[in-house]
Motif scaffolding. Structure first.
Motif, PDB file in Angstrom:
ATOM      1  N   THR A   1      -0.885  27.349 -26.915  1.00 54.15           N
ATOM      2  CA  THR A   1      -1.334  28.900 -26.585  1.00 54.15           C
ATOM      3  C   THR A   1      -1.960  28.840 -24.978  1.00 54.15           C
ATOM      4  O   THR A   1      -1.553  29.719 -24.327  1.00 54.15           O
ATOM      5  CB  THR A   1      -2.435  29.116 -27.671  1.00 54.15           C
ATOM      6  OG1 THR A   1      -1.970  29.028 -28.772  1.00 54.15           O
ATOM      7  CG2 THR A   1      -3.092  30.508 -27.187  1.00 54.15           C
ATOM      8  N   SER A   2      -2.708  27.850 -24.773  1.00 52.45           N
ATOM      9  CA  SER A   2      -3.396  27.635 -23.442  1.00 52.45           C
ATOM     10  C   SER A   2      -2.360  27.368 -22.384  1.00 52.45           C
ATOM     11  O   SER A   2      -2.345  28.053 -21.247  1.00 52.45           O
ATOM     12  CB  SER A   2      -4.259  26.344 -23.364  1.00 52.45           C
ATOM     13  OG  SER A   2      -5.581  26.504 -24.417  1.00 52.45           O
ATOM     14  N   LEU A   3      -1.241  26.777 -22.559  1.00 54.47           N
ATOM     15  CA  LEU A   3      -0.220  26.593 -21.556  1.00 54.47           C
ATOM     16  C   LEU A   3       0.580  27.941 -21.386  1.00 54.47           C
ATOM     17  O   LEU A   3       0.811  28.126 -20.180  1.00 54.47           O
ATOM     18  CB  LEU A   3       0.835  25.478 -22.050  1.00 54.47           C
ATOM     19  CG  LEU A   3       0.182  23.914 -21.947  1.00 54.47           C
ATOM     20  CD1 LEU A   3       1.346  23.220 -22.790  1.00 54.47           C
ATOM     21  CD2 LEU A   3       0.228  23.428 -20.516  1.00 54.47           C
ATOM     22  N   ASN A   4       0.841  28.446 -22.526  1.00 50.80           N
ATOM     23  CA  ASN A   4       1.371  30.104 -22.496  1.00 50.80           C
ATOM     24  C   ASN A   4       0.546  30.722 -21.589  1.00 50.80           C
ATOM     25  O   ASN A   4       1.269  31.823 -20.694  1.00 50.80           O
ATOM     26  CB  ASN A   4       1.743  30.528 -23.852  1.00 50.80           C
ATOM     27  CG  ASN A   4       2.856  29.787 -24.363  1.00 50.80           C
ATOM     28  OD1 ASN A   4       3.815  29.157 -23.651  1.00 50.80           O
ATOM     29  ND2 ASN A   4       2.908  29.668 -25.716  1.00 50.80           N
ATOM     30  N   GLU A   5      -0.838  30.892 -21.655  1.00 52.91           N
ATOM     31  CA  GLU A   5      -1.559  31.802 -21.175  1.00 52.91           C
ATOM     32  C   GLU A   5      -1.984  31.289 -19.645  1.00 52.91           C
ATOM     33  O   GLU A   5      -2.159  32.194 -18.882  1.00 52.91           O
ATOM     34  CB  GLU A   5      -2.991  31.920 -21.789  1.00 52.91           C
ATOM     35  CG  GLU A   5      -2.814  32.243 -23.113  1.00 52.91           C
ATOM     36  CD  GLU A   5      -4.007  32.604 -24.111  1.00 52.91           C
ATOM     37  OE1 GLU A   5      -5.001  31.777 -23.357  1.00 52.91           O
ATOM     38  OE2 GLU A   5      -4.180  33.105 -25.019  1.00 52.91           O
ATOM     39  N   HIS A   6      -2.010  30.214 -19.217  1.00 51.11           N
ATOM     40  CA  HIS A   6      -2.377  29.541 -18.032  1.00 51.11           C
ATOM     41  C   HIS A   6      -1.703  28.969 -17.070  1.00 51.11           C
ATOM     42  O   HIS A   6      -1.722  28.680 -16.045  1.00 51.11           O
ATOM     43  CB  HIS A   6      -3.748  28.895 -18.337  1.00 51.11           C
ATOM     44  CG  HIS A   6      -4.648  29.414 -19.029  1.00 51.11           C
ATOM     45  ND1 HIS A   6      -5.450  30.635 -18.801  1.00 51.11           N
ATOM     46  CD2 HIS A   6      -5.210  29.163 -20.329  1.00 51.11           C
ATOM     47  CE1 HIS A   6      -6.145  31.089 -19.399  1.00 51.11           C
ATOM     48  NE2 HIS A   6      -6.337  30.191 -20.587  1.00 51.11           N
ATOM     49  N   TYR A   7      -0.459  28.204 -17.703  1.00 51.09           N
ATOM     50  CA  TYR A   7       0.142  27.180 -17.038  1.00 51.09           C
ATOM     51  C   TYR A   7       0.968  27.805 -15.732  1.00 51.09           C
ATOM     52  O   TYR A   7       1.485  28.932 -16.020  1.00 51.09           O
ATOM     53  CB  TYR A   7       1.104  26.299 -17.697  1.00 51.09           C
ATOM     54  CG  TYR A   7       1.767  25.242 -17.035  1.00 51.09           C
ATOM     55  CD1 TYR A   7       1.052  24.057 -16.378  1.00 51.09           C
ATOM     56  CD2 TYR A   7       3.298  24.958 -17.183  1.00 51.09           C
ATOM     57  CE1 TYR A   7       1.497  23.029 -15.720  1.00 51.09           C
ATOM     58  CE2 TYR A   7       3.734  23.784 -16.599  1.00 51.09           C
ATOM     59  CZ  TYR A   7       2.873  22.968 -16.070  1.00 51.09           C
ATOM     60  OH  TYR A   7       3.514  21.897 -15.584  1.00 51.09           O
ATOM     61  N   ILE A   8       1.006  27.178 -14.611  1.00 56.51           N
ATOM     62  CA  ILE A   8       1.556  27.739 -13.622  1.00 56.51           C
ATOM     63  C   ILE A   8       3.077  28.338 -13.680  1.00 56.51           C
ATOM     64  O   ILE A   8       3.676  29.082 -13.123  1.00 56.51           O
ATOM     65  CB  ILE A   8       1.327  27.002 -12.311  1.00 56.51           C
ATOM     66  CG1 ILE A   8       1.736  27.678 -10.914  1.00 56.51           C
ATOM     67  CG2 ILE A   8       2.131  25.674 -12.417  1.00 56.51           C
ATOM     68  CD1 ILE A   8       1.021  28.920 -10.541  1.00 56.51           C
ATOM     69  N   SER A   9       3.556  27.355 -14.464  1.00 57.15           N
ATOM     70  CA  SER A   9       5.394  27.456 -14.843  1.00 57.15           C
ATOM     71  C   SER A   9       5.429  28.217 -16.246  1.00 57.15           C
ATOM     72  O   SER A   9       5.346  27.594 -17.101  1.00 57.15           O
ATOM     73  CB  SER A   9       6.011  26.455 -14.578  1.00 57.15           C
ATOM     74  OG  SER A   9       7.388  26.496 -14.945  1.00 57.15           O
TER      75      SER A   9
ATOM     76  N   GLU B   1       8.296  29.219 -17.478  1.00 57.01           N
ATOM     77  CA  GLU B   1       9.347  28.451 -18.236  1.00 57.01           C
ATOM     78  C   GLU B   1       8.979  27.303 -18.807  1.00 57.01           C
ATOM     79  O   GLU B   1       9.596  26.799 -19.939  1.00 57.01           O
ATOM     80  CB  GLU B   1      10.544  28.406 -17.233  1.00 57.01           C
ATOM     81  CG  GLU B   1      11.167  29.792 -16.692  1.00 57.01           C
ATOM     82  CD  GLU B   1      12.297  29.596 -15.754  1.00 57.01           C
ATOM     83  OE1 GLU B   1      12.554  28.130 -15.350  1.00 57.01           O
ATOM     84  OE2 GLU B   1      12.827  30.609 -15.350  1.00 57.01           O
ATOM     85  N   LEU B   2       8.137  26.554 -18.102  1.00 52.78           N
ATOM     86  CA  LEU B   2       8.006  25.027 -18.505  1.00 52.78           C
ATOM     87  C   LEU B   2       6.847  25.109 -19.771  1.00 52.78           C
ATOM     88  O   LEU B   2       7.008  24.125 -20.757  1.00 52.78           O
ATOM     89  CB  LEU B   2       7.247  24.282 -17.540  1.00 52.78           C
ATOM     90  CG  LEU B   2       8.124  23.531 -16.297  1.00 52.78           C
ATOM     91  CD1 LEU B   2       7.517  22.959 -15.377  1.00 52.78           C
ATOM     92  CD2 LEU B   2       9.088  22.484 -17.303  1.00 52.78           C
ATOM     93  N   ALA B   3       6.066  26.247 -19.598  1.00 51.75           N
ATOM     94  CA  ALA B   3       5.210  26.159 -20.881  1.00 51.75           C
ATOM     95  C   ALA B   3       5.781  26.545 -22.081  1.00 51.75           C
ATOM     96  O   ALA B   3       5.552  25.853 -23.133  1.00 51.75           O
ATOM     97  CB  ALA B   3       4.173  27.371 -20.717  1.00 51.75           C
ATOM     98  N   VAL B   4       6.862  27.337 -22.192  1.00 46.01           N
ATOM     99  CA  VAL B   4       7.746  27.605 -23.398  1.00 46.01           C
ATOM    100  C   VAL B   4       8.620  26.439 -23.564  1.00 46.01           C
ATOM    101  O   VAL B   4       8.837  26.070 -24.616  1.00 46.01           O
ATOM    102  CB  VAL B   4       8.918  28.829 -22.922  1.00 46.01           C
ATOM    103  CG1 VAL B   4       9.857  29.084 -24.084  1.00 46.01           C
ATOM    104  CG2 VAL B   4       7.973  30.150 -22.608  1.00 46.01           C
ATOM    105  N   LEU B   5       9.132  25.674 -22.749  1.00 48.81           N
ATOM    106  CA  LEU B   5       9.969  24.344 -23.053  1.00 48.81           C
ATOM    107  C   LEU B   5       8.692  23.375 -23.787  1.00 48.81           C
ATOM    108  O   LEU B   5       9.106  22.803 -24.578  1.00 48.81           O
ATOM    109  CB  LEU B   5      10.641  23.795 -21.661  1.00 48.81           C
ATOM    110  CG  LEU B   5      11.209  22.567 -21.798  1.00 48.81           C
ATOM    111  CD1 LEU B   5      12.534  22.716 -23.069  1.00 48.81           C
ATOM    112  CD2 LEU B   5      11.534  22.122 -20.423  1.00 48.81           C
TER     113      LEU B   5
ATOM    114  N   LEU C   1       3.657  15.461 -22.605  1.00 47.84           N
ATOM    115  CA  LEU C   1       3.305  16.579 -21.819  1.00 47.84           C
ATOM    116  C   LEU C   1       3.889  16.231 -20.223  1.00 47.84           C
ATOM    117  O   LEU C   1       4.775  17.145 -19.879  1.00 47.84           O
ATOM    118  CB  LEU C   1       1.833  17.148 -21.697  1.00 47.84           C
ATOM    119  CG  LEU C   1       1.354  17.634 -22.829  1.00 47.84           C
ATOM    120  CD1 LEU C   1      -0.236  17.799 -22.920  1.00 47.84           C
ATOM    121  CD2 LEU C   1       2.031  18.973 -23.385  1.00 47.84           C
ATOM    122  N   ARG C   2       3.610  15.300 -19.737  1.00 49.61           N
ATOM    123  CA  ARG C   2       4.082  14.818 -18.361  1.00 49.61           C
ATOM    124  C   ARG C   2       5.563  14.453 -18.395  1.00 49.61           C
ATOM    125  O   ARG C   2       6.057  14.911 -17.258  1.00 49.61           O
ATOM    126  CB  ARG C   2       3.236  13.479 -17.676  1.00 49.61           C
ATOM    127  CG  ARG C   2       1.624  14.157 -17.704  1.00 49.61           C
ATOM    128  CD  ARG C   2       0.831  13.059 -17.193  1.00 49.61           C
ATOM    129  NE  ARG C   2      -0.457  13.246 -17.067  1.00 49.61           N
ATOM    130  CZ  ARG C   2      -1.570  12.526 -16.865  1.00 49.61           C
ATOM    131  NH1 ARG C   2      -1.332  11.185 -16.753  1.00 49.61           N
ATOM    132  NH2 ARG C   2      -2.559  13.044 -16.566  1.00 49.61           N
TER     133      ARG C   2
END
Length: 346
Positions: free
Chosen positions: A42-50, A52-56, A87-88
């Protein structure tokens, strides 16, 4: 690995991603793991700079969780390490990762260090001379500066100014970033300001949250002499990371330096921490560096102009610096002195 790499990492987040830096551990249940995974996604979808990568990342981690890849992990620190590594691997983003704490994390600790933590870090930074590990004048009047971290300018600026004034009368400069794990951009602006006559655009960061682009320029005035029209060489290694890469990449793009050593670690996204539960946080890159000249950044690593093993980088840089000065000078006496220094290295 030098302690200063920890110092530089702490300058960004005041913690180490994916690692338990305290004694002890905690047990986690299936419910804990599922909550951590879902909150992370959830946090990645809301905040990550990419986006597309958040979804992946979300799809990949959810699939692995459904297949039971994490079911045997009962330790908080082990789960943090495992998820950070994955994640990395998926994102190729060395800044992205979980932060685990044995002690319960208070809400006010989620994003910012406490006053006590800041004071403790400031004291530690002073014992490391704010990252300025070594200053030296080498044969041939070549300056050498080992800089192992970029500390807040309000802490490290006096030391930086003193270092640059000490080196101001040298004919060439070698800046050693092989052990520099990063830090904050303010000191980069100050140091780079000595290398340009006029204010120069170094770098920009695009922030996802408010779709804002922040620019970083050199300062118009500095304390002491500027280091103009003199060759500068930067040494890099596999541990050169984050702000240290920013420093090297920006000056390389401006053709102000020659970089010698190994390709760097690669981390160009700026971020902050977000809470997950009482023992877990996640550091998410929310900003993307954009160089005004290349239109790109150093994600994946800064490529040296002269690639050699980092162990040999100082010797190689000294040779190149001496030869550069030999070609530049018109004084027969100085040429002879520089050739003698070069011969001695060989």
């Amino acid at each position: 690995m030098k302690n200063i790499i920890l110092l530089a990492a702490l300058a960004v987040s005041f913690t180490l991603f994916g690692q338990n830096t305290q004694k002890g551990d905690i047990k986690i249940t299936d419910t804990d793991r599922n909550l951590i995974i879902e909150t992370t996604i959830t946090s990645l979808n809301e905040h990550y700079i990419s986006n597309e990568l958040a979804v992946l990342i979300g799809k990949t981690i959810q699939e692995r969780n459904k297949k039971g890849h994490y079911s045997r992990i009962k330790s908080g620190s082990a789960f943090s390490d495992t998820l950070t590594k994955q994640l990395r691997e998926i994102s190729k983003d060395e800044h992205l990762g979980l932060i685990f704490s044995v002690d319960s994390i208070l809400p006010e600790q989620s994003n910012q260090p406490t006053a006590e933590e800041r004071e403790k870090f400031k004291r530690f930074a002073s014992t490391q001379n704010y990252g300025f590990e070594k200053l030296e004048r080498l044969q041939g009047n070549i300056g050498y500066m080992e800089l192992d971290g970029f500390i807040r300018p309000e802490w490290g600026s006096e030391t930086a100014i003193a270092a640059l004034n000490f080196l101001s009368n040298t004919d060439a400069l070698i800046i050693d970033l092989r052990y520099n794990g990063g830090g904050e951009p303010g000191l980069i602006q100050l140091i780079c300001s000595y290398f340009f006559e006029k204010p120069t655009h170094l770098n920009s960061i695009y922030w996802r949250e408010d779709k804002r682009t922040q620019q970083f320029w050199t300062m118009p005035y500095v304390s002491g002499k500027k280091y103009l029209d003199k060759p500068i060489f930067i040494l890099t290694g596999k541990n050169t990371f984050s702000a240290a890469e920013d420093f090297a990449y920006s000056l390389q793009a401006l053709k102000r330096v020659v970089i010698i050593g190994n390709k760097t670690k690669g981390g160009a996204n700026a971020g902050k921490t977000f809470p997950i539960n009482d023992h877990f946080q996640i550091y998410i890159p929310i900003g993307k560096a954009i160089n005004p000249i290349t239109g790109k950044n150093w994600e994946g690593g800064v490529i040296p102009d002269i690639e050699v093993d980092s162990k040999e980088a100082l010797k190689k840089a000294t040779k190149v610096a001496l030869q550069t000065l030999i070609d530049k000078t018109e004084s027969p006496q100085k040429k002879q002195m520089l050739r003698a220094a070069l011969q001695e290295l060989d």
